[in-house]
Design a protein around this motif. Structure first.
Motif, short mmCIF file in Angstrom:
data_model
loop_
_atom_site.label_atom_id
_atom_site.label_comp_id
_atom_site.label_asym_id
_atom_site.label_seq_id
_atom_site.Cartn_x
_atom_site.Cartn_y
_atom_site.Cartn_z
N ILE A 154 56.37 37.65 4.42
CA ILE A 154 55.67 36.55 5.10
C ILE A 154 54.17 36.79 5.10
O ILE A 154 53.37 35.86 4.91
CB ILE A 154 56.17 36.41 6.55
CG1 ILE A 154 57.60 35.86 6.57
CG2 ILE A 154 55.26 35.48 7.36
CD1 ILE A 154 58.21 35.82 7.95
N SER A 155 53.77 38.03 5.29
CA SER A 155 52.34 38.36 5.30
C SER A 155 51.68 38.01 3.97
O SER A 155 50.52 37.56 3.94
CB SER A 155 52.15 39.86 5.59
OG SER A 155 52.65 40.19 6.88
N ILE A 156 52.42 38.18 2.88
CA ILE A 156 51.91 37.81 1.55
C ILE A 156 51.64 36.31 1.51
O ILE A 156 50.56 35.86 1.08
CB ILE A 156 52.90 38.21 0.45
CG1 ILE A 156 52.98 39.73 0.33
CG2 ILE A 156 52.51 37.58 -0.89
CD1 ILE A 156 54.09 40.22 -0.59
N ALA A 157 52.61 35.51 1.94
CA ALA A 157 52.46 34.05 1.93
C ALA A 157 51.36 33.61 2.90
O ALA A 157 50.63 32.66 2.62
CB ALA A 157 53.79 33.39 2.29
N TYR A 158 51.25 34.30 4.03
CA TYR A 158 50.25 33.94 5.04
C TYR A 158 48.83 34.15 4.50
O TYR A 158 47.93 33.33 4.74
CB TYR A 158 50.46 34.76 6.31
CG TYR A 158 49.48 34.44 7.41
CD1 TYR A 158 49.64 33.31 8.19
CD2 TYR A 158 48.39 35.27 7.66
CE1 TYR A 158 48.73 33.00 9.21
CE2 TYR A 158 47.48 34.98 8.67
CZ TYR A 158 47.67 33.84 9.44
OH TYR A 158 46.77 33.54 10.43
N LEU B 243 55.94 33.88 20.79
CA LEU B 243 55.20 32.64 20.51
C LEU B 243 53.70 32.90 20.48
O LEU B 243 52.98 32.36 19.63
CB LEU B 243 55.53 31.59 21.57
CG LEU B 243 56.97 31.07 21.58
CD1 LEU B 243 57.16 30.07 22.72
CD2 LEU B 243 57.34 30.42 20.25
N ILE B 244 53.22 33.73 21.40
CA ILE B 244 51.80 34.07 21.41
C ILE B 244 51.43 34.81 20.13
O ILE B 244 50.39 34.55 19.51
CB ILE B 244 51.46 34.94 22.64
CG1 ILE B 244 51.68 34.15 23.93
CG2 ILE B 244 50.03 35.46 22.56
CD1 ILE B 244 51.56 34.98 25.19
N ALA B 245 52.30 35.73 19.72
CA ALA B 245 52.03 36.53 18.53
C ALA B 245 51.99 35.67 17.27
O ALA B 245 51.18 35.91 16.37
CB ALA B 245 53.09 37.62 18.39
N ILE B 246 52.85 34.66 17.19
CA ILE B 246 52.83 33.75 16.05
C ILE B 246 51.48 33.05 15.94
O ILE B 246 50.93 32.86 14.86
CB ILE B 246 53.97 32.71 16.15
CG1 ILE B 246 55.32 33.38 15.90
CG2 ILE B 246 53.77 31.57 15.16
CD1 ILE B 246 56.50 32.45 16.06
N ASN B 247 50.93 32.72 17.11
CA ASN B 247 49.65 32.00 17.15
C ASN B 247 48.50 32.84 16.63
O ASN B 247 47.47 32.31 16.21
CB ASN B 247 49.36 31.56 18.60
CG ASN B 247 48.27 30.52 18.67
OD1 ASN B 247 48.23 29.59 17.88
ND2 ASN B 247 47.36 30.71 19.62
N PHE C 89 48.93 35.53 14.20
CA PHE C 89 49.67 36.36 13.24
C PHE C 89 48.76 37.29 12.45
O PHE C 89 49.19 38.32 11.95
CB PHE C 89 50.44 35.44 12.28
CG PHE C 89 51.35 36.17 11.34
CD1 PHE C 89 52.57 36.68 11.79
CD2 PHE C 89 51.00 36.37 10.01
CE1 PHE C 89 53.41 37.37 10.93
CE2 PHE C 89 51.84 37.06 9.15
CZ PHE C 89 53.05 37.55 9.60
N TYR C 90 47.48 36.93 12.34
CA TYR C 90 46.55 37.73 11.54
C TYR C 90 46.27 39.09 12.17
O TYR C 90 45.72 39.98 11.50
CB TYR C 90 45.24 36.96 11.35
CG TYR C 90 44.59 36.51 12.64
CD1 TYR C 90 43.70 37.34 13.32
CD2 TYR C 90 44.88 35.27 13.19
CE1 TYR C 90 43.13 36.94 14.52
CE2 TYR C 90 44.30 34.85 14.37
CZ TYR C 90 43.43 35.68 15.03
OH TYR C 90 42.86 35.27 16.22
N LEU C 91 46.64 39.28 13.43
CA LEU C 91 46.39 40.54 14.11
C LEU C 91 47.56 41.50 13.92
O LEU C 91 48.73 41.11 13.95
CB LEU C 91 46.16 40.32 15.60
CG LEU C 91 44.90 39.54 15.97
CD1 LEU C 91 44.90 39.22 17.46
CD2 LEU C 91 43.65 40.32 15.60
#
Length: 237
Positions: free
Chosen positions: A129-133, A25-29, A31-33
């Protein structure tokens, strides 16, 4: 929550050891890292390793049994089974037996098999997902957020490893096609054809992509093929 991954990724790793879902959950918050993506990827692998496959009506039960049967045979026996598989099934789904046999040499526990499946699935899922993000970050609004959520949660999420062959092929094909079409990187065309080894049905979109490679953006030609498929679908296939 942003403090942990951005200031102390080691601490986030420790949290993962004791509470994987909390670290997820922390990592989702954040995600850019890069560190956050690593935690999310590890959580996907853990999800696969702990996947429940005791419902005999689901594909997951079949795959677990299949892995156990493969684990009990020798290399020579596997070659015979593999040869019979290719001749009798007439399919391109070569990834399943190869992955099963390779990792059955390490362990005969189906959980290992599902952990490996999740690792392959999760890699291409996370890349996509990284592409969409990145698209979302460039233009944050309710529309792009809605698209991102649909992309992440509806289009073949990690929960779909029950039918991993098709859904892994989905993400492999998407990631390969995106990079090939938008950035003209020919090496990704081979990645698209790799999807056929996970599920034979991807031979059709792969061949369409090959047409695109040779003819380019000939939309009129593609519309003709599309219309013909309504009348002579069997021939097209």
């Amino acid at each position: 929550m942003k403090y942990f991954p951005s200031k102390n990724p080691i601490l986030l790793g420790l949290i993962f050891l004791f509470w994987p879902f909390g670290a997820f959950l922390i990592a989702i918050n954040t995600f850019y890292l890069k560190e956050s993506k690593v935690i999310i990827y590890l959580f996907m692998i853990l999800f696969g390793f702990t996947f429940v496959f005791f419902n005999e009506d689901l594909d997951s039960f079949y795959y677990a049994e299949y892995f156990s049967s493969i684990a009990s045979i020798s290399f020579d026996e596997f070659i015979k089974v593999y040869a019979n598989f290719l001749s009798s099934e007439l399919t391109l789904d070569l990834a399943k037996p190869i992955i099963a046999f390779t990792f059955s040499r390490i362990s005969d526990d189906p959980r290992v098999y599902y952990g490996v499946i999740a690792a392959i699935f999760g890699y291409f899922y996370l890349k996509s997902i990284s592409i969409a993000y990145v698209k979302y970050v460039k233009k944050k609004n309710s529309n792009t957020l809605f698209y991102l959520l649909i992309f992440v949660l509806i289009l073949s999420p990690i929960f779909y490893i029950n039918g991993f062959r098709f859904y892994t092929a989905v993400w492999i094909f998407f990631f390969g096609t995106y990079n090939f079409v938008l950035y003209r990187q020919k090496k990704y065309l081979w990645l698209c054809f790799l999807s056929c080894l996970f599920h034979f049905s991807f031979i059709v979109p792969s061949l369409v992509l090959l047409l695109y490679y040779f003819f380019g953006n000939k939309n009129k030609l593609y519309y003709i093929f599309f219309l013909l498929s309504f009348f002579i679908g069997d021939i097209i296939l």
